[in-house]
Design a protein around this motif. Sequence first.
Motif, PDB file in Angstrom:
ATOM      1  N   VAL A 216       0.762  -1.279   0.025  1.00  0.00           N
ATOM      2  CA  VAL A 216      -0.249  -0.039  -0.012  1.00  0.00           C
ATOM      3  C   VAL A 216       0.728   1.281  -0.023  1.00  0.00           C
ATOM      4  CG1 VAL A 216      -1.824   1.307   1.132  1.00  0.00           C
ATOM      5  CG2 VAL A 216      -1.641  -1.175   1.431  1.00  0.00           C
ATOM      6  N   MET A 217       0.354   2.136  -0.944  1.00  0.00           N
ATOM      7  CA  MET A 217       1.288   3.355  -0.981  1.00  0.00           C
ATOM      8  C   MET A 217       0.204   4.667  -0.614  1.00  0.00           C
ATOM      9  SD  MET A 217       4.277   3.300  -3.907  1.00  0.00           S
ATOM     10  CE  MET A 217       5.592   2.268  -3.716  1.00  0.00           C
ATOM     11  N   ASN A 218       0.592   5.384   0.066  1.00  0.00           N
ATOM     12  CA  ASN A 218      -0.059   6.950   0.264  1.00  0.00           C
ATOM     13  C   ASN A 218       0.035   7.746  -1.051  1.00  0.00           C
ATOM     14  OD1 ASN A 218       2.020   8.335   0.487  1.00  0.00           O
ATOM     15  ND2 ASN A 218       1.730   8.565   2.882  1.00  0.00           N
ATOM     16  N   ASP A 219      -0.842   8.840  -0.935  1.00  0.00           N
ATOM     17  CA  ASP A 219      -1.027   9.700  -2.131  1.00  0.00           C
ATOM     18  C   ASP A 219       0.266  10.342  -2.298  1.00  0.00           C
ATOM     19  OD1 ASP A 219      -0.992  11.445   0.105  1.00  0.00           O
ATOM     20  OD2 ASP A 219      -3.000  12.238  -0.459  1.00  0.00           O
ATOM     21  N   GLU A 220       1.465  10.242  -1.552  1.00  0.00           N
ATOM     22  CA  GLU A 220       2.611  10.974  -1.754  1.00  0.00           C
ATOM     23  C   GLU A 220       3.855   9.957  -2.454  1.00  0.00           C
ATOM     24  OE1 GLU A 220       3.586  12.895   1.762  1.00  0.00           O
ATOM     25  OE2 GLU A 220       2.338  14.566   1.419  1.00  0.00           O
ATOM     26  N   GLY A 221       3.122   8.559  -2.505  1.00  0.00           N
ATOM     27  CA  GLY A 221       3.984   7.575  -2.885  1.00  0.00           C
ATOM     28  C   GLY A 221       4.976   6.834  -1.876  1.00  0.00           C
ATOM     29  N   ALA A 222       4.630   7.307  -0.495  1.00  0.00           N
ATOM     30  CA  ALA A 222       5.325   6.599   0.541  1.00  0.00           C
ATOM     31  C   ALA A 222       4.895   5.146   0.759  1.00  0.00           C
ATOM     32  CB  ALA A 222       5.181   7.439   1.608  1.00  0.00           C
ATOM     33  N   LEU A 223       5.673   4.189   1.019  1.00  0.00           N
ATOM     34  CA  LEU A 223       5.225   2.863   1.300  1.00  0.00           C
ATOM     35  C   LEU A 223       4.813   2.945   2.711  1.00  0.00           C
ATOM     36  CD1 LEU A 223       5.030  -0.264   0.068  1.00  0.00           C
ATOM     37  CD2 LEU A 223       7.381  -0.523   1.257  1.00  0.00           C
ATOM     38  N   VAL A 224       3.304   2.331   2.918  1.00  0.00           N
ATOM     39  CA  VAL A 224       2.806   2.430   4.296  1.00  0.00           C
ATOM     40  C   VAL A 224       2.538   1.044   4.707  1.00  0.00           C
ATOM     41  CG1 VAL A 224       1.882   4.764   4.085  1.00  0.00           C
ATOM     42  CG2 VAL A 224       0.630   2.826   3.483  1.00  0.00           C
ATOM     43  N   GLN A 225       2.563   0.156   4.029  1.00  0.00           N
ATOM     44  CA  GLN A 225       2.151  -1.270   4.331  1.00  0.00           C
ATOM     45  C   GLN A 225       2.925  -2.087   3.133  1.00  0.00           C
ATOM     46  OE1 GLN A 225      -1.587  -1.886   5.339  1.00  0.00           O
ATOM     47  NE2 GLN A 225      -1.289  -4.188   5.890  1.00  0.00           N
ATOM     48  N   GLN A 226       3.316  -3.334   3.688  1.00  0.00           N
ATOM     49  CA  GLN A 226       3.794  -4.249   2.689  1.00  0.00           C
ATOM     50  C   GLN A 226       3.754  -5.670   3.430  1.00  0.00           C
ATOM     51  OE1 GLN A 226       6.921  -3.827  -0.460  1.00  0.00           O
ATOM     52  NE2 GLN A 226       8.248  -4.871   1.029  1.00  0.00           N
ATOM     53  N   LEU A 227       2.943  -6.811   2.535  1.00  0.00           N
ATOM     54  CA  LEU A 227       2.732  -8.087   3.160  1.00  0.00           C
ATOM     55  C   LEU A 227       4.156  -8.743   2.765  1.00  0.00           C
ATOM     56  CD1 LEU A 227       0.183  -7.018   3.372  1.00  0.00           C
ATOM     57  CD2 LEU A 227      -0.696  -9.116   2.270  1.00  0.00           C
ATOM     58  N   PRO A 228       4.248 -10.041   3.502  1.00  0.00           N
ATOM     59  CA  PRO A 228       5.597 -10.922   3.178  1.00  0.00           C
ATOM     60  C   PRO A 228       5.686 -11.327   1.931  1.00  0.00           C
ATOM     61  CG  PRO A 228       4.245 -11.615   5.163  1.00  0.00           C
ATOM     62  CD  PRO A 228       3.390 -10.404   4.425  1.00  0.00           C
ATOM     63  N   SER A 229       6.969 -11.510   1.493  1.00  0.00           N
ATOM     64  CA  SER A 229       7.056 -12.346   0.175  1.00  0.00           C
ATOM     65  C   SER A 229       7.071 -13.869   0.392  1.00  0.00           C
ATOM     66  CB  SER A 229       8.391 -11.944  -0.468  1.00  0.00           C
ATOM     67  OG  SER A 229       8.534 -10.530  -0.516  1.00  0.00           O
ATOM     68  N   PHE A 230       6.699 -14.560  -0.803  1.00  0.00           N
ATOM     69  CA  PHE A 230       6.594 -15.923  -1.027  1.00  0.00           C
ATOM     70  C   PHE A 230       5.572 -16.393   0.187  1.00  0.00           C
ATOM     71  CE2 PHE A 230      10.611 -14.269  -2.616  1.00  0.00           C
ATOM     72  CZ  PHE A 230      10.427 -14.460  -3.641  1.00  0.00           C
TER      73      PHE A 230
END
Length: 537
Positions: A216-230
């Motif tokens: 998830v990125m906010n309206d400024e392009g900052a990463l605010v959430q990321q789920l695990p890989s694989f």
Amino acid sequence: MKIAIAQINATAGDLKGNAAKIIEQAQQAQAAGATLLLCPELALSGYSPEDLLLRDDFNLACDRALYALARELPGELTVIVGHPRKYLGNRYNAASVLQAGQVRQTYHKELLPNDSVFDEVRYFSEGNQPLVINHQGCKLGIVICADVWAPEPARRARDAGAEVLLVLNASPYHINKQQERHAVVRDRIRETGLPVVYANLVGGQDELVFDGASFVMNDEGALVQQLPSFEEMLGMVSFSRGAPEPAEIHPVPELEDAVYKALSLGFRDYVLKNNFPGVLLGLSGGIDSALTLAIAVDALGADKVQAVMMPSEFTASISLEDARAMASALNVRYSEIAIGPVFESFCTALAPEFAGKPFDIAEENLQARVRGTLLMAISNKFGKMVVTTGNKSETAVGYSTLYGDMAGGFALLKDVSKTLVYQLAKYRNQISPVIPERIIVRAPSAELRHGQTDQESLPDYAVLDGIMEAYVEQDKSWEDILALGYREQDVLRVTRLIDRNEYKRRQAPVGVRVTQRGFGKDRRYPLTNRYVFNEIV
């Protein structure tokens, strides 16, 4: 507003199984307070169903599965699910909004990728209309995967009133892919000012592996959430006043960690989704078979893996010792079958044909074919799949034997260069030392004649791999490869070997793709081909 991301492992064609996963995720999402569940691209059918999409019966089954899914979902939850759709004589890569047991609205993917491993133009027609839905006072625009890699679909969604962009994806992994996704999504955010929820598929499908890592990125392009890989996961995204709230950011794994996980996941899914009871491989005491064995055990468990050492008169004693040590360390079933008697019987049968001819590559390859025959016999008897152990460097230049070490059902290291093989072996030993150090430091050899080493027949692997990457993965010209500092004779030798051995690669089993261009769907050269790479027209 709380949106759930269903990062699921779908299987192509398993409509009931994929629907069951979506229903389970929906139930968990509603229990956690979400009001909307976002699924990946073609989550209902799996990505990609390929030529199943050309069958009317499959398309009808997908339609029925979609409406059955809508009826079985929790009534108060909105679910956005990716699926194939046949409509007014055309097929579409679609995303439908399911609410209260009904299929409410449907979006058709606008941009169809038709390069690399993608051939969606073969199956789908382009959509041309944005879809924006009202959900809890917020307008959500829906796009699918490649739609976010160009400006127009996101702009159309914004112009139609979207305040948040939801992206359904089946974006396969290759090295550094997540950085590319982040950069592309930031471009769309900069152009539209819309925050983005990006849901990606996870799991292996033939040679492709999907790494998840939904974000998830906010309206400024900052990463605010990321789920695990694989790994599969249900992610929860909370919005406040139209903006996504910060949550956990799972880091993207480092290179060796990511590739090892990709290989393990892709291999495990291929074995389990195709219902093989286990696998077996030829363990030679060399680096490639050692790494293959380690990945196989990590992916499937020792009880599903068998290693077979097949020594000849040319097999060094240290190869036997190291193979035994590794099999013991990993606690796999281990067998030794000497190939000498079988090889001699072949040589006796061929003696009239070979009269007056010296021992050469024919006898070398014959040993490999004896080993391949023995492994396939065990496979036939017990149903276990044979895993080949050749790497991308060998596959590129044909340093492998048709119907010998190429015989098998899956080529685990098919897209892993020799230099990366060593990196992965060292990485695995940092977790626990299962690969004997001597295997890593000794000169690689096929051991098909006395004193043989790979570098007698091939350039140094660092040179070979650098030229291969430039020529195969980056499509660099003759002049551009020379400009990298490689000697002209090495470039000529490697590129000609690559082109000359396309016929072998066409007969090789599938394997996990981890680079931007692997051998298989990615690179399709004609077998009958007189183009000369370094010739100036």
